[in-house]
Design a protein around this motif. Structure first.
Motif, PDB file in Angstrom:
ATOM      1  N   ARG A 110       0.833  -1.216   0.000  1.00  0.00           N
ATOM      2  CA  ARG A 110       0.000   0.000   0.000  1.00  0.00           C
ATOM      3  C   ARG A 110       0.861   1.257   0.000  1.00  0.00           C
ATOM      4  O   ARG A 110       0.569   2.220  -0.713  1.00  0.00           O
ATOM      5  CB  ARG A 110      -0.922  -0.024   1.227  1.00  0.00           C
ATOM      6  CG  ARG A 110      -1.784   1.222   1.370  1.00  0.00           C
ATOM      7  CD  ARG A 110      -2.815   1.326   0.264  1.00  0.00           C
ATOM      8  NE  ARG A 110      -3.504   2.607   0.322  1.00  0.00           N
ATOM      9  CZ  ARG A 110      -3.205   3.667  -0.425  1.00  0.00           C
ATOM     10  NH1 ARG A 110      -2.194   3.596  -1.302  1.00  0.00           N
ATOM     11  NH2 ARG A 110      -3.875   4.789  -0.319  1.00  0.00           N
ATOM     12  N   TRP A 111       1.931   1.254   0.787  1.00  0.00           N
ATOM     13  CA  TRP A 111       2.815   2.424   0.844  1.00  0.00           C
ATOM     14  C   TRP A 111       3.435   2.704  -0.517  1.00  0.00           C
ATOM     15  O   TRP A 111       3.659   3.857  -0.877  1.00  0.00           O
ATOM     16  CB  TRP A 111       3.907   2.190   1.883  1.00  0.00           C
ATOM     17  CG  TRP A 111       4.794   3.376   2.114  1.00  0.00           C
ATOM     18  CD1 TRP A 111       6.053   3.575   1.634  1.00  0.00           C
ATOM     19  CD2 TRP A 111       4.481   4.544   2.887  1.00  0.00           C
ATOM     20  NE1 TRP A 111       6.557   4.781   2.055  1.00  0.00           N
ATOM     21  CE2 TRP A 111       5.601   5.400   2.828  1.00  0.00           C
ATOM     22  CE3 TRP A 111       3.358   4.945   3.627  1.00  0.00           C
ATOM     23  CZ2 TRP A 111       5.636   6.624   3.483  1.00  0.00           C
ATOM     24  CZ3 TRP A 111       3.399   6.169   4.273  1.00  0.00           C
ATOM     25  CH2 TRP A 111       4.536   6.994   4.203  1.00  0.00           C
ATOM     26  N   ARG A 112       3.646   1.643  -1.286  1.00  0.00           N
ATOM     27  CA  ARG A 112       4.230   1.783  -2.624  1.00  0.00           C
ATOM     28  C   ARG A 112       3.148   1.975  -3.689  1.00  0.00           C
ATOM     29  O   ARG A 112       3.433   1.895  -4.880  1.00  0.00           O
ATOM     30  CB  ARG A 112       5.070   0.545  -2.943  1.00  0.00           C
ATOM     31  CG  ARG A 112       6.387   0.457  -2.157  1.00  0.00           C
ATOM     32  CD  ARG A 112       7.565   1.030  -2.915  1.00  0.00           C
ATOM     33  NE  ARG A 112       7.758   0.323  -4.152  1.00  0.00           N
ATOM     34  CZ  ARG A 112       8.371  -0.858  -4.266  1.00  0.00           C
ATOM     35  NH1 ARG A 112       8.859  -1.461  -3.185  1.00  0.00           N
ATOM     36  NH2 ARG A 112       8.494  -1.447  -5.429  1.00  0.00           N
ATOM     37  N   ASN A 113       1.909   2.201  -3.268  1.00  0.00           N
ATOM     38  CA  ASN A 113       0.797   2.483  -4.186  1.00  0.00           C
ATOM     39  C   ASN A 113       0.531   1.333  -5.155  1.00  0.00           C
ATOM     40  O   ASN A 113       0.243   1.541  -6.338  1.00  0.00           O
ATOM     41  CB  ASN A 113       1.030   3.780  -4.959  1.00  0.00           C
ATOM     42  CG  ASN A 113       0.958   4.999  -4.063  1.00  0.00           C
ATOM     43  OD1 ASN A 113       0.077   5.090  -3.212  1.00  0.00           O
ATOM     44  ND2 ASN A 113       1.887   5.917  -4.229  1.00  0.00           N
ATOM     45  N   LYS A 114       0.590   0.114  -4.634  1.00  0.00           N
ATOM     46  CA  LYS A 114       0.264  -1.055  -5.441  1.00  0.00           C
ATOM     47  C   LYS A 114      -1.191  -1.454  -5.209  1.00  0.00           C
ATOM     48  O   LYS A 114      -1.710  -1.340  -4.106  1.00  0.00           O
ATOM     49  CB  LYS A 114       1.188  -2.222  -5.108  1.00  0.00           C
ATOM     50  CG  LYS A 114       2.671  -1.896  -5.274  1.00  0.00           C
ATOM     51  CD  LYS A 114       3.001  -1.411  -6.680  1.00  0.00           C
ATOM     52  CE  LYS A 114       4.469  -1.087  -6.836  1.00  0.00           C
ATOM     53  NZ  LYS A 114       4.781  -0.511  -8.166  1.00  0.00           N
ATOM     54  N   SER A 115      -1.809  -1.948  -6.283  1.00  0.00           N
ATOM     55  CA  SER A 115      -3.197  -2.391  -6.206  1.00  0.00           C
ATOM     56  C   SER A 115      -3.297  -3.874  -5.903  1.00  0.00           C
ATOM     57  O   SER A 115      -4.235  -4.323  -5.230  1.00  0.00           O
ATOM     58  CB  SER A 115      -3.922  -2.117  -7.536  1.00  0.00           C
ATOM     59  OG  SER A 115      -3.623  -0.852  -8.062  1.00  0.00           O
ATOM     60  N   GLU A 316      -8.212   0.739  -5.501  1.00  0.00           N
ATOM     61  CA  GLU A 316      -7.826   2.118  -5.778  1.00  0.00           C
ATOM     62  C   GLU A 316      -8.933   3.135  -5.497  1.00  0.00           C
ATOM     63  O   GLU A 316      -8.654   4.292  -5.197  1.00  0.00           O
ATOM     64  CB  GLU A 316      -7.387   2.248  -7.241  1.00  0.00           C
ATOM     65  CG  GLU A 316      -6.110   1.490  -7.578  1.00  0.00           C
ATOM     66  CD  GLU A 316      -4.919   1.989  -6.799  1.00  0.00           C
ATOM     67  OE1 GLU A 316      -4.852   3.194  -6.492  1.00  0.00           O
ATOM     68  OE2 GLU A 316      -4.044   1.162  -6.482  1.00  0.00           O
ATOM     69  N   ARG A 323      -3.049   4.001   4.766  1.00  0.00           N
ATOM     70  CA  ARG A 323      -1.908   4.562   4.035  1.00  0.00           C
ATOM     71  C   ARG A 323      -0.772   3.570   3.877  1.00  0.00           C
ATOM     72  O   ARG A 323       0.049   3.696   2.983  1.00  0.00           O
ATOM     73  CB  ARG A 323      -1.382   5.807   4.758  1.00  0.00           C
ATOM     74  CG  ARG A 323      -2.343   6.995   4.739  1.00  0.00           C
ATOM     75  CD  ARG A 323      -1.713   8.206   5.369  1.00  0.00           C
ATOM     76  NE  ARG A 323      -0.529   8.642   4.647  1.00  0.00           N
ATOM     77  CZ  ARG A 323       0.274   9.636   5.061  1.00  0.00           C
ATOM     78  NH1 ARG A 323       0.024  10.248   6.202  1.00  0.00           N
ATOM     79  NH2 ARG A 323       1.320   9.979   4.345  1.00  0.00           N
TER      80      ARG A 323
END
Length: 725
Positions: A110-115, A316, A323
């Protein structure tokens, strides 16, 4: 200003999907179901529907790669915590720890903005040669099922999807793109599907990844029976089927046979006879052209788009998404806790372990004591923020002046995968004979010898896209261990691997630890167990074979299959049928090195008598009216410790061929010295049933069954009979 329904977070997801779908053009729908880069799909920019971003892997978040290539993007902020590999997680037999592992991994994603995290894997360890077994959860379907469900809960609590893989029958890596599996319906249902089914029905995984191989002569990324008939219809799966990278082969089958989201078909992404290579994917321009020509309607397309939108809303477009966190000390603590509980104490003659606190003259031998294991192995290769090596962990715990090192052998001195480099210089110019002689000479002078070896993540070992050549340790390690044991009877072997190894020196060494690929905290976990700071509680999730022919697939010549004449396809018949792992060695009355479920402790446990209902004959149990069994267990030693109490079931006079025993329940319990608890287990009909190929349904026979409870599949401490009406 009124919010459009598809953007309104107060509305049910299905209502939002209906509205979004009605607003999309056919071109936008087509774009939504295939990649736009190596690891992303485009969303719908006009409607504000975001991209989806995938990431390997199951035990750590892969570093960023270039848009169209496998090579690293060169970021400096994409390091991660490397968690123990999934075979190690399975060896903990601790479902609560599995959920904590999943939650920590999901926070990093999640921190790395992965789905989507491309894992976990639950393919059964049919052969100990499978290079990818280290990424899976062992040989038993029940154990894998109970360990994968909490992992999925943990990851997806972050608004990050799991991608259950590789569905299904992906049980070796050799010829993985061209292997056609031929297996009975019974073995499919009893052995190879239960963990997948639990992950779908109970874990509610949001995506499933197809496998590279074939079943019923159809590739498993577009397979009518497994994807449509079983996964989507029988199991009522509402998520997305993702292709493995390069696993799609045909537009018509991809359209009709269950694939929803296509990745990796042209992996360079730069040219394929079109201005945009991604338009050439099977579910891209060829699909759109076929719709325009009237060869397809839009029902299949709309179903695929619905599923992708559902995934987007769950990830998303989820407004309450946490976060996340990256490389936190809490995550390192989880990795260390898993490592401590994963290590399996296989042998401990004269209680040589744990080492005494005043142990001073320790010799560590072996390349794996100094070699980074987080880089390599295939798609699960990581760029770890830190990795505590075994030698460093032991020196930190016992003191650098007390711990000497000898290399002993040279294996793989490289340390690079897709542009991630370890930075280690492991070159050693000494001959193999000199390396062994130096190690043996040092062993004669040591109080204790700790050999740290095993496999590594190079091709032909624990590595994707290759299988092992045999059970022997590489680089002459077996001969080296034998020489060390002859020189010093206090030789202790720490075997780092995700697979069984032959161990011809088993009777010569004082102790053996199965250590696994433990990731960032590997050295600390090994030192914790060696020193006694942690009491080992791991149990083998597979059978440790003494020889390859103790495995049914190899005993029957059913690996790697037979190549078809004038074809690239290899047919592999699963001749051992349901008799995989301990089911085979029990049936054949074989003596493996160590049995499934085995693992010792620094304390001792006493089992009381198994208690069943007073009635000797009962109705077939159900989920609402289970058969309740209980057993007392006590810690009879001097240390606090954990024991995994295992429940097996055997049908005594079966109408069809059945195993000697099958794992049907387990529980890990912590007991203080002198503490006693009564553990209770509820067994429903699934503990007694088998799959009838002819009737194509599960069957429970009336008759007598034996409930067995023990510390491993070969260490049954108490048992009792019950008759089902």
């Amino acid at each position: 200003m009124q919010t459009l329904p598809y953007l309104d977070p107060t509305l049910p997801i299905e209502r939002r999907i209906d509205d979004a779908l009605a607003r999309m053009t056919t071109a936008e729908k087509i774009a939504l179901i295939h990649a736009q880069s190596k690891f992303s799909s485009p969303g719908v920019k006009r409607l504000g529907i975001p991209e989806l971003w995938m990431t390997d892997g199951p035990h750590g978040i892969r570093p960023e790669v270039l848009w169209d290539e496998w090579e690293q993007a060169g970021w400096t902020n994409d390091s991660c915590v490397a968690f123990p590999a999934l075979t190690a997680l399975a060896a903990t037999w601790n479902s609560a720890l599995s959920q904590a592992y999943g939650k920590a991994l999901g926070e990093e994603a999640r921190w790395r903005n992965k789905s989507v995290v491309l894992g976990p894997g639950v393919n059964i360890a049919r052969t100990p040669l499978n290079g990818r077994n280290f990424e899976y959860m062992g040989e038993d379907p029940y154990l894998a099922a109970r360990m994968v469900v909490p992992y999925i809960y943990g990851v997806q609590s972050n608004g990050v999807a799991t991608s259950l893989k590789h569905f299904a029958l992906n049980n070796h890596e050799l010829n993985r793109h061209t292997t056609n599996v031929r297996v009975s319906d019974r073995a499919l249902r009893e052995i190879y599907l239960p963990a997948f089914e639990a992950a779908v029905r109970e874990g509610k995984t949001w995506t499933v990844m197809g496998a590279y191989n074939l079943y019923r002569d159809q590739h498993l990324c577009h397979n009518q029976y497994l994807l449509n008939d079983v996964l989507k219809r029988e199991w009522n799966y509402d998520g997305v089927v993702v292709s493995d990278w390069g696993g799609t082969h045909n537009t018509d089958e991809a359209v009709r046979h269950g694939l929803d989201l296509e990745f990796g078909t042209w992996t360079n992404g730069l040219y394929a006879g079109a201005s945009n290579a991604y338009d050439s994917y099977y579910l891209a321009r060829p699909y759109a052209d076929a719709i325009a020509a009237g060869r397809y309607g839009t029902d299949e397309l709309d179903d695929k788009v619905r599923r992708v939108l559902r995934l987007t809303y769950r990830t998303e477009m989820r407004t309450d998404r946490p976060r996340g966190a990256m490389c936190s000390e809490e995550h390192y603590a989880v990795a260390r806790a898993v490592g401590n509980e994963a290590i399996v104490l296989l042998k401990n003659d004269k209680n040589i372990l744990p080492l005494p606190a005043d142990a001073r003259n320790l010799l560590v031998v072996g390349e794996n004591a100094i070699k980074m294991m987080t880089v390599g192995g295939g798609s699960s290769s990581l760029k770890a923020q830190r990795e505590v090596l075994p030698l460093d962990g032991l020196r930190a715990r016992f003191g650098a002046d007390r711990v000497r090192f000898e290399r002993g052998y040279v294996g793989d001195v490289t340390g690079e995968y897709n542009g991630v480099v370890t930075g280690q210089d492991l070159r050693d110019d000494r001959s193999p004979e000199r390396l062994m002689a130096d190690a043996v000479a040092a062993a004669r002078q040591a109080d204790y010898v700790l050999f740290v070896g095993g496999l590594n993540k190079s091709a032909g070992q624990d590595c994707e896209d290759s299988d092992r050549a045999g059970l022997a340790l590489p680089y002459g390690q077996d001969a080296l261990i034998a020489a060390l044991a002859k020189a010093n009877p206090r030789t202790i072997v720490l075997n780092i691997s995700g697979n069984p190894v032959a161990m011809p020196w088993k009777n010569d060494v004082a102790a053996i630890l199965q250590v696994w690929m433990l990731g960032s905290e590997a050295g600390h976990s090994m030192a914790d167990v060696i020193s006694g700071d942690a009491n080992p509680s791991g149990k083998l999730p597979f059978t440790s074979y003494a020889a390859l022919d103790q495995c049914g697939a190899h005993a029957l010549g059913a690996y790697p299959g037979q190549k078809r004449a004038d074809s690239e396809i290899w047919d592999v018949d699963y001749k051992e049928d349901i008799f995989v792992g301990y089911r085979w060695v029990d049936r054949q009355r074989l003596q493996p090195n160590f049995p499934f479920g085995h693992g010792l402790s620094y304390t001792t446990f006493a089992y009381g008598r198994l208690q069943l209902p007073q009635a000797k004959s009962v109705a077939v149990p159900t989920a609402s009216a289970p058969l309740r069994v209980s057993v007392p267990i006590a810690n009879t030693g001097t240390r606090a410790g954990q024991e995994v109490v295992q429940v097996y079931v055997r049908e005594l006079r079966p109408k069809v061929d059945r195993p000697e025993r099958e794992l049907k329940a387990f529980r890990k319990v912590m007991l203080q010295p002198g503490e006693r608890q009564i553990l209770t287990f509820d067994l429903d009909e699934t503990a007694f049933r088998y799959y009838d190929d002819k009737q194509q349904q599960w069957v429970v026979n009336a008759g007598e069954f034996e409930i067995q409870i023990g510390s491993s599949s070969r260490d049954i401490r108490t048992k009792a009979k019950i008759r089902l009406q």
